[in-house]
Motif scaffolding. Structure first.
Motif, PDB file in Angstrom:
ATOM      1  N   SER A 177      23.715  19.244  62.753  1.00 22.57           N
ATOM      2  CA  SER A 177      22.498  18.976  61.987  1.00 22.57           C
ATOM      3  C   SER A 177      21.663  17.970  62.757  1.00 22.57           C
ATOM      4  O   SER A 177      22.167  16.903  63.129  1.00 22.57           O
ATOM      5  N   SER A 178      20.405  18.299  63.008  1.00 21.02           N
ATOM      6  CA  SER A 178      19.514  17.417  63.745  1.00 21.02           C
ATOM      7  C   SER A 178      18.124  17.465  63.129  1.00 21.02           C
ATOM      8  O   SER A 178      17.733  18.459  62.504  1.00 21.02           O
ATOM      9  N   GLY A 179      17.372  16.373  63.346  1.00 25.35           N
ATOM     10  CA  GLY A 179      16.034  16.363  62.786  1.00 25.35           C
ATOM     11  C   GLY A 179      15.243  15.133  63.167  1.00 25.35           C
ATOM     12  O   GLY A 179      15.701  14.271  63.919  1.00 25.35           O
ATOM     13  N   ALA A 180      14.022  15.066  62.631  1.00 27.79           N
ATOM     14  CA  ALA A 180      13.121  13.951  62.868  1.00 27.79           C
ATOM     15  C   ALA A 180      12.442  13.597  61.555  1.00 27.79           C
ATOM     16  O   ALA A 180      12.198  14.471  60.702  1.00 27.79           O
ATOM     17  N   SER A 239      23.961  14.935  63.769  1.00 30.23           N
ATOM     18  CA  SER A 239      25.368  14.781  63.406  1.00 30.23           C
ATOM     19  C   SER A 239      26.100  16.074  63.712  1.00 30.23           C
ATOM     20  O   SER A 239      25.531  17.169  63.641  1.00 30.23           O
ATOM     21  N   ALA A 240      27.353  15.934  64.068  1.00 28.10           N
ATOM     22  CA  ALA A 240      28.192  17.088  64.394  1.00 28.10           C
ATOM     23  C   ALA A 240      29.426  17.070  63.503  1.00 28.10           C
ATOM     24  O   ALA A 240      30.049  16.010  63.300  1.00 28.10           O
ATOM     25  N   PHE A 241      29.770  18.220  62.947  1.00 30.86           N
ATOM     26  CA  PHE A 241      30.966  18.358  62.126  1.00 30.86           C
ATOM     27  C   PHE A 241      31.931  19.322  62.816  1.00 30.86           C
ATOM     28  O   PHE A 241      31.602  20.485  63.033  1.00 30.86           O
ATOM     29  N   LEU A 242      33.101  18.814  63.170  1.00 35.29           N
ATOM     30  CA  LEU A 242      34.116  19.629  63.828  1.00 35.29           C
ATOM     31  C   LEU A 242      35.296  19.820  62.887  1.00 35.29           C
ATOM     32  O   LEU A 242      35.778  18.859  62.267  1.00 35.29           O
ATOM     33  N   SER A 243      35.761  21.036  62.787  1.00 34.16           N
ATOM     34  CA  SER A 243      36.895  21.352  61.914  1.00 34.16           C
ATOM     35  C   SER A 243      37.925  22.171  62.677  1.00 34.16           C
ATOM     36  O   SER A 243      37.612  22.815  63.687  1.00 34.16           O
ATOM     37  N   SER A 244      39.151  22.128  62.206  1.00 29.54           N
ATOM     38  CA  SER A 244      40.224  22.885  62.846  1.00 29.54           C
ATOM     39  C   SER A 244      41.059  23.582  61.783  1.00 29.54           C
ATOM     40  O   SER A 244      41.034  23.222  60.608  1.00 29.54           O
ATOM     41  N   LYS A 245      41.812  24.576  62.215  1.00 34.64           N
ATOM     42  CA  LYS A 245      42.668  25.315  61.291  1.00 34.64           C
ATOM     43  C   LYS A 245      43.819  24.465  60.778  1.00 34.64           C
ATOM     44  O   LYS A 245      44.443  24.801  59.776  1.00 34.64           O
ATOM     45  N   THR A 246      44.121  23.373  61.462  1.00 31.75           N
ATOM     46  CA  THR A 246      45.194  22.483  61.021  1.00 31.75           C
ATOM     47  C   THR A 246      44.759  21.580  59.868  1.00 31.75           C
ATOM     48  O   THR A 246      45.586  20.874  59.292  1.00 31.75           O
ATOM     49  N   GLY A 247      43.439  21.576  59.537  1.00 32.91           N
ATOM     50  CA  GLY A 247      42.935  20.720  58.463  1.00 32.91           C
ATOM     51  C   GLY A 247      42.359  19.409  58.944  1.00 32.91           C
ATOM     52  O   GLY A 247      41.868  18.611  58.134  1.00 32.91           O
ATOM     53  N   LEU A 248      42.402  19.172  60.250  1.00 31.73           N
ATOM     54  CA  LEU A 248      41.852  17.945  60.809  1.00 31.73           C
ATOM     55  C   LEU A 248      40.362  18.133  61.073  1.00 31.73           C
ATOM     56  O   LEU A 248      39.971  19.053  61.783  1.00 31.73           O
ATOM     57  N   GLU A 251      33.506  14.171  61.558  1.00 25.73           N
ATOM     58  CA  GLU A 251      32.046  14.152  61.518  1.00 25.73           C
ATOM     59  C   GLU A 251      31.578  12.901  62.250  1.00 25.73           C
ATOM     60  O   GLU A 251      32.035  11.791  61.973  1.00 25.73           O
ATOM     61  N   ILE A 252      30.653  13.078  63.183  1.00 26.17           N
ATOM     62  CA  ILE A 252      30.118  11.959  63.948  1.00 26.17           C
ATOM     63  C   ILE A 252      28.609  12.114  64.019  1.00 26.17           C
ATOM     64  O   ILE A 252      28.100  13.215  64.251  1.00 26.17           O
ATOM     65  N   GLY A 253      27.889  11.023  63.767  1.00 28.18           N
ATOM     66  CA  GLY A 253      26.441  11.122  63.740  1.00 28.18           C
ATOM     67  C   GLY A 253      25.769   9.837  64.171  1.00 28.18           C
ATOM     68  O   GLY A 253      26.380   8.764  64.203  1.00 28.18           O
ATOM     69  N   THR A 288      27.608   6.885  62.214  1.00 32.32           N
ATOM     70  CA  THR A 288      28.680   7.114  61.259  1.00 32.32           C
ATOM     71  C   THR A 288      29.795   7.903  61.936  1.00 32.32           C
ATOM     72  O   THR A 288      29.540   8.799  62.748  1.00 32.32           O
ATOM     73  N   LEU A 289      31.030   7.569  61.601  1.00 27.17           N
ATOM     74  CA  LEU A 289      32.217   8.243  62.122  1.00 27.17           C
ATOM     75  C   LEU A 289      33.153   8.493  60.950  1.00 27.17           C
ATOM     76  O   LEU A 289      33.583   7.561  60.278  1.00 27.17           O
ATOM     77  N   ASN A 290      33.457   9.771  60.685  1.00 27.58           N
ATOM     78  CA  ASN A 290      34.171  10.140  59.465  1.00 27.58           C
ATOM     79  C   ASN A 290      35.264  11.174  59.752  1.00 27.58           C
ATOM     80  O   ASN A 290      35.032  12.378  59.686  1.00 27.58           O
ATOM     81  N   PRO A 291      36.488  10.733  60.080  1.00 22.27           N
ATOM     82  CA  PRO A 291      37.604  11.675  60.233  1.00 22.27           C
ATOM     83  C   PRO A 291      38.271  11.954  58.878  1.00 22.27           C
ATOM     84  O   PRO A 291      38.256  11.109  57.979  1.00 22.27           O
ATOM     85  N   SER A 292      38.836  13.133  58.741  1.00 17.58           N
ATOM     86  CA  SER A 292      39.542  13.482  57.506  1.00 17.58           C
ATOM     87  C   SER A 292      40.628  14.509  57.808  1.00 17.58           C
ATOM     88  O   SER A 292      40.574  15.227  58.811  1.00 17.58           O
TER      89      SER A 292
END
Length: 392
Positions: free
Chosen positions: A95-98, A127-136, A139-141, A157-161
């Motif tokens: 997601s990107s914008g101005a 911001s970039a959201f990366l997901s994996s099949k393992t559930g990890l 999100e970094i922006g 912002t840095l948001n691991p889950s």
């Protein structure tokens, strides 16, 4: 099918009689506020994403009449934002914008010459959201801001889950924030041209558990915040209040929420919050957070009484707090302990047809007598009612 537009036009007029300060009534001190807000938004669908834009204009006018002495303040805020959300792959979303915001004010009062002031801020974000099949997931922006008065600033912002069995989620968040003073805080009769922007660093961690899928959910969140150059309102000299910067504010606490939905016609959620912290002045003095209770809890219940009738009941307990007010007689700042209180509210919505919805919102159902700000009374039992009409 891909392109849509939406618009909004909202106007309001409020009138009130004002007090002369804590515990002090005022004679012939009246206030009028009018505002007009207009906005236009649009979106265009892509094969793997969406492009969006929003434009808005807000005009506000405030008039203070103190026994014929008129203060007339006007303000305008123009905002424009555009952005794109796109999925490059199953595991990557960007997601990107101005954004651009222009603020201006005109202030006329009997005590000084007319004032005209404005500023603007431009921002680029992604911001970039990366997901994996393992559930990890991660999100970094980041957001780059350029202000006409305060220069450049960068926030992130840095948001691991981690999601386990699509049912249990563990998460953390580290982020920064940046807040510039408003034109009123800078240029009004209470303004301070030497104000610095607030900056903050926040840390969060918690979990979200679907103990019984779609029926019972438990959420717990711990947070810690450190705010520098806190913008506050306080005495700068005997009998004079202005906006000012405190050195820093540190607070932390946790929130717990439990939600239960035993059937499609009823659901209830409860919460508890614990918050502690201190504000530190440039001289090194520390104060507990004003007006913020250490303990608060409550519940919210929704009941569907039929196809056309819905009822919502909410309850909140607010614990003991400390507040501060200026004593106009002794020219001293006084700390005051505020007692805890309970508030019960109700909202009823009735839909007699597909196009018409009637509603009423009742606040302080038990007519509780409580203090929210030292030296000022609060409303007892009160309500508003209205309707919504769908013309198409």
């Amino acid at each position: 099918d891909r392109f849509s537009l939406s618009s909004i036009l909202q106007t309001s007029l409020n009138e009130a009689g004002l007090d002369d300060g804590a515990f002090t009534d005022a004679l012939n001190y009246d206030y009028k506020k009018s505002s007009v807000f207009a906005g236009l938004g649009g979106s265009y669908g892509l094969d793997k994403g969406k492009i969006q834009f929003n434009l808005s204009q807000n005009h506000v006018k405030n008039i203070f009449d103190r026994q014929g002495s008129i203060t007339n303040n006007r303000g305008d805020i123009t905002q424009a934002e555009t952005g794109i959300n796109y999925s490059f792959a199953d595991y990557l979303n960007i997601s990107s914008g101005a954004a651009y915001k222009y603020s201006s004010t005109e202030q006329f009062n009997p005590f000084s010459a007319p004032l005209y002031a404005d500023n603007h801020i431009s921002s680029l974000y992604t911001s970039a959201f990366l997901s994996s099949k393992t559930g990890l997931n991660l999100e970094i922006g980041g957001r780059f801001n350029e202000h006409s008065q305060y220069g450049t600033n960068f926030t992130y912002t840095l948001n691991p889950s981690l999601v386990i069995h699509n049912q249990y989620k563990i998460y953390a968040n580290v982020s920064s924030a940046y807040k510039v003073p408003s034109l009123y805080q800078l240029y009004s009769e209470y303004g301070n041209l030497y104000l610095k922007p607030e900056t903050s660093q926040s840390y969060e961690a918690g979990f979200d558990l679907d103990l019984v899928p779609r029926k019972l959910n438990l959420n717990l969140n711990y947070f810690r915040r450190n705010i520098k150059n806190v913008i506050d309102f306080g005495p700068s000299a005997p009998g004079k209040y202005t906006y000012l910067n405190q050195n820093q504010q540190k607070d932390n606490g946790y929130e717990v929420e439990l939600a239960y939905k035993p059937c499609p016609y009823f659901d209830i959620s409860t919460f508890y919050a614990y918050v502690v912290g201190k504000e530190h002045t440039p001289s090194g003095t520390a104060y507990n957070l004003f007006r913020r209770p250490k303990n608060s809890f409550g519940a919210n219940a929704n009941v569907k009484l039929g196809k056309s009738l819905d009822l919502n009941i909410s309850y909140k307990f607010t614990g003991d707090r400390i507040d501060r007010y200026y004593d106009a007689t002794s020219y001293e700042v006084v700390d005051m302990n505020l007692k805890s209180f309970n508030i019960l509210n109700a909202y009823v919505q009735y839909k007699p047809s597909a196009t018409l919805t009637l509603f009423t919102d009742v606040k302080n159902l038990l007519n509780t007598d409580y203090t929210e700000f030292a030296g000022f009374t609060t409303m007892g039992l009160n309500f508003n009612a209205g309707f919504k009409l769908n013309l198409h």
